[in-house]
Design a protein around this motif. Structure first.
Motif, PDB file in Angstrom:
ATOM      1  N   ALA A  47      70.561   2.410  30.037  1.00 55.45           N
ATOM      2  CA  ALA A  47      71.870   1.759  30.110  1.00 55.45           C
ATOM      3  C   ALA A  47      72.922   2.759  29.662  1.00 55.45           C
ATOM      4  N   LEU A  48      73.879   3.027  30.516  1.00 57.76           N
ATOM      5  CA  LEU A  48      74.970   3.957  30.190  1.00 57.76           C
ATOM      6  C   LEU A  48      76.264   3.154  30.089  1.00 57.76           C
ATOM      7  N   LYS A  49      76.862   3.201  28.913  1.00 63.17           N
ATOM      8  CA  LYS A  49      78.098   2.467  28.651  1.00 63.17           C
ATOM      9  C   LYS A  49      79.249   3.467  28.629  1.00 63.17           C
ATOM     10  N   LEU A  50      80.166   3.326  29.596  1.00 64.44           N
ATOM     11  CA  LEU A  50      81.272   4.265  29.775  1.00 64.44           C
ATOM     12  C   LEU A  50      82.588   3.622  29.353  1.00 64.44           C
ATOM     13  N   PRO A  54      90.625   6.261  28.147  1.00 61.02           N
ATOM     14  CA  PRO A  54      90.338   7.658  27.814  1.00 61.02           C
ATOM     15  C   PRO A  54      90.364   7.924  26.315  1.00 61.02           C
ATOM     16  N   ARG A  55      89.480   8.825  25.899  1.00 62.74           N
ATOM     17  CA  ARG A  55      89.405   9.272  24.499  1.00 62.74           C
ATOM     18  C   ARG A  55      89.207   8.114  23.528  1.00 62.74           C
ATOM     19  N   ASP A  56      88.472   7.098  23.923  1.00 59.84           N
ATOM     20  CA  ASP A  56      88.258   5.927  23.066  1.00 59.84           C
ATOM     21  C   ASP A  56      87.307   6.300  21.926  1.00 59.84           C
ATOM     22  N   GLU A  57      87.837   6.302  20.717  1.00 60.76           N
ATOM     23  CA  GLU A  57      87.057   6.725  19.554  1.00 60.76           C
ATOM     24  C   GLU A  57      85.989   5.715  19.160  1.00 60.76           C
ATOM     25  N   LEU A  78      69.986   7.124  23.215  1.00 56.81           N
ATOM     26  CA  LEU A  78      69.300   8.199  23.929  1.00 56.81           C
ATOM     27  C   LEU A  78      70.194   9.391  24.220  1.00 56.81           C
ATOM     28  N   GLY A  79      71.484   9.196  24.113  1.00 53.84           N
ATOM     29  CA  GLY A  79      72.390  10.299  24.381  1.00 53.84           C
ATOM     30  C   GLY A  79      73.829   9.864  24.327  1.00 53.84           C
ATOM     31  N   ARG A  80      74.700  10.822  24.375  1.00 55.40           N
ATOM     32  CA  ARG A  80      76.137  10.569  24.408  1.00 55.40           C
ATOM     33  C   ARG A  80      76.795  11.706  25.167  1.00 55.40           C
ATOM     34  N   GLY A  81      77.980  11.483  25.667  1.00 52.96           N
ATOM     35  CA  GLY A  81      78.651  12.525  26.421  1.00 52.96           C
ATOM     36  C   GLY A  81      80.052  12.122  26.793  1.00 52.96           C
ATOM     37  N   TYR A  94      81.002   8.307  26.738  1.00 52.69           N
ATOM     38  CA  TYR A  94      79.963   7.338  27.078  1.00 52.69           C
ATOM     39  C   TYR A  94      78.797   7.478  26.110  1.00 52.69           C
ATOM     40  N   VAL A  95      78.032   6.401  26.001  1.00 52.57           N
ATOM     41  CA  VAL A  95      76.797   6.402  25.215  1.00 52.57           C
ATOM     42  C   VAL A  95      75.668   5.931  26.133  1.00 52.57           C
ATOM     43  N   VAL A  96      74.474   6.446  25.883  1.00 55.87           N
ATOM     44  CA  VAL A  96      73.298   6.108  26.678  1.00 55.87           C
ATOM     45  C   VAL A  96      72.266   5.460  25.760  1.00 55.87           C
ATOM     46  N   MET A  97      71.798   4.285  26.157  1.00 58.83           N
ATOM     47  CA  MET A  97      70.842   3.525  25.343  1.00 58.83           C
ATOM     48  C   MET A  97      69.632   3.142  26.178  1.00 58.83           C
ATOM     49  N   GLU A  98      68.566   2.780  25.471  1.00 58.58           N
ATOM     50  CA  GLU A  98      67.388   2.310  26.196  1.00 58.58           C
ATOM     51  C   GLU A  98      67.728   1.029  26.955  1.00 58.58           C
ATOM     52  N   TRP A  99      67.086   0.854  28.086  1.00 55.62           N
ATOM     53  CA  TRP A  99      67.298  -0.333  28.904  1.00 55.62           C
ATOM     54  C   TRP A  99      66.528  -1.507  28.302  1.00 55.62           C
ATOM     55  N   VAL A 100      67.216  -2.620  28.123  1.00 54.50           N
ATOM     56  CA  VAL A 100      66.600  -3.826  27.575  1.00 54.50           C
ATOM     57  C   VAL A 100      66.682  -4.924  28.621  1.00 54.50           C
ATOM     58  N   GLU A 101      65.572  -5.545  28.911  1.00 54.32           N
ATOM     59  CA  GLU A 101      65.514  -6.594  29.925  1.00 54.32           C
ATOM     60  C   GLU A 101      65.499  -7.947  29.225  1.00 54.32           C
TER      61      GLU A 101
END
Length: 463
Positions: A47-50, A54-57, A78-81, A94-101
């Motif tokens: 799951a990628l949350k964008l 812009p520049r949202d702290e 899992l990551g950020r960017g 954005y932040v990247v998280m594990e996918w939850v069903e």
């Protein structure tokens, strides 16, 4: 060719090493996409949350908090960017998280008709997640059913730490309260809001506020309604209006609720924070109660709401934005009444007690979704982070449009309580902080409703 906005990226778009496969949700501050690392498209996905601003702290703070929490009931970071793009080629974190069903908690309760024992087991998992969060000096600050997912086997996850914070984190908002959802505010937060309504110090949330919000969530799961706002002031105001204001225990509203579960919900809703107990203490109490309860705890809770709240359908957000044009929302009648009060009665500040016109107050999902509430037309939806469906009636909030909505009043904006934003007139909804609900619009940290344009006199000679 117009540049894509961060909440409208198409399948195949690359954000760093992540390839998007489709959008699955949209909240106040972020759009959630399903994605996979390039070259690993056959894997389960993430799951990628964008950010949509812009520049949202907030995203850096959310990522930092998630990086500190290690618990199976909280999605792993899992990551950020950062993605650079949009109409003005700005950086969007954005932040990247594990996918939850899973399925949203309230929808799970409505469709699955769980027993008291099953509800206690789910709550125990959520208190575990809160205990892990509090254990790293963090706070969720927006615990509610919309931020909980329940899997097919009854496993539960605490989601969306976008409003979360941790000790030492930089404050990102101004005002008496941090972002959150009004019906879940603790008595201490509401009293602070009342005393600081004309400006003053910000409320310092604590772990006990998360526990109280979980109590509100549990109460709504088993009764189909919110408890009255937990302040002495509001109880007195309700008494003067003949509204009572006293909270009935869950088992008094729904006889199928076990006494053990009802007592634990009452504990979480205690006025004094120290009487609620910590999240870890409640985990033990819930697990023991679920293990020791008798056969009455296995009775399905279907029928918690014998009569559904009246609902109305009306079109909103018919703006120049095609994605909202013609959209019909399902909202409680009380929300409509509140909107008319804001616009027609023209009250710049609405005391907290007035929100009791309708417990839902339009600050969460737009329909009341108790266990047996047939008035809400929804199908089970499996997703990550935010509830999604074929329509947007349960949207967390709406960003301020870039121009007037259809039928909205345009400047000059009079009287003085009307505010001009983007060549349209708006009315602030008291001191409510975002998220603003499906029918509210956010601007500069507060919630607004559009002012309806007065009807023009009919100058035609026809009848």
């Amino acid at each position: 060719m117009e540049a894509a906005s961060p909440d409208a990226l198409g399948p195949g778009t690359m954000l760093g090493p992540w390839r998007l496969s489709g959008r699955v949700g949209r909240g106040t501050y972020g759009a959630v996409y399903r994605a996979a690392r390039e070259g690993e498209e056959e894997a389960e996905g993430v799951a990628l949350k964008l950010a949509v601003h812009p520049r949202d702290e907030r995203f850096e703070r959310e990522a930092e908090l998630l990086s500190r929490i290690r618990h199976p009931r909280v999605p792993r970071l899992l990551g950020r960017g950062e993605w650079t793009g949009g109409p003005w080629n700005q950086p969007y974190p954005y932040v990247v998280m594990e996918w939850v069903e899973g399925m949203g908690l309230y929808e799970w309760a409505r469709l699955r008709s769980p027993s008291s024992r099953q509800v206690m087991q789910v709550l125990a998992q959520l208190t575990q997640a809160l205990a892990a969060t509090h254990g790293v000096n963090g706070l969720h600050r927006d615990v509610k059913g919309d931020n909980v997912l329940v899997g097919p086997g009854g496993e539960a996850w605490l989601m969306d730490f976008g409003c979360g914070s941790y000790e030492g984190a930089k404050p990102l908002t101004e005002g008496p309260l941090a972002p959150g959802t009004r019906p879940y505010r603790s008595p201490q937060a509401l009293r602070h809001l009342w005393t600081q309504r004309r400006g003053g110090a910000s409320y310092e949330a604590k772990a006990a506020d998360d526990v109280y919000a979980l109590g509100v969530t549990a109460y709504r799961v088993v009764t189909g309604q919110y408890p009255p706002p937990g302040t002495d002031l509001e109880a007195k105001q309700a008494g003067r209006r003949g509204g009572g204001g006293m909270r009935a225990p869950a088992h008094a509203l729904n006889r199928r609720v076990s006494r053990e579960l009802s007592a634990l919900i009452e504990r979480m809703l205690e006025d004094a924070p120290e009487k609620r107990g910590s999240a870890s203490e409640l985990t033990g109490a819930l697990e023991r109660a679920a293990a020791r309860a008798g056969a009455e705890a296995d009775v399905a809770l279907q029928g918690a709401v014998q009569s559904a709240a009246p609902t109305v359908r009306f079109p909103v957000c018919s703006s120049a934005s095609p994605r909202w044009r013609g959209l019909a929302l399902v909202v409680p009648a009380g929300v409509v009444l509140l909107a008319y009060l804001v616009v027609a009665v023209s009250v710049r500040y609405i005391p907290d007690g007035s929100w009791k016109l309708q417990p839902d107050a339009g600050l969460e999902d737009a329909g009341r979704v108790g266990l047996a509430d047939a008035a809400v037309e929804a199908s089970p939806t499996f997703m990550i982070g935010h509830r999604t469906s074929g329509t947007s009636w349960n949207a967390v909030a709406l960003d301020m449009p870039k121009g007037p909505l259809k039928g909205q009043k345009r400047p000059p904006c009079r009287p003085r309580w009307e505010v001009e934003v983007n060549k349209a007139c708006w009315s602030q909804v008291g001191t409510v902080s975002p998220p603003c609900g499906a029918e509210g619009y956010e601007w500069k940290g507060f919630c607004y409703m559009p002012v309806v344009a007065p009807e023009r006199p009919n100058t035609s000679d026809g009848q």
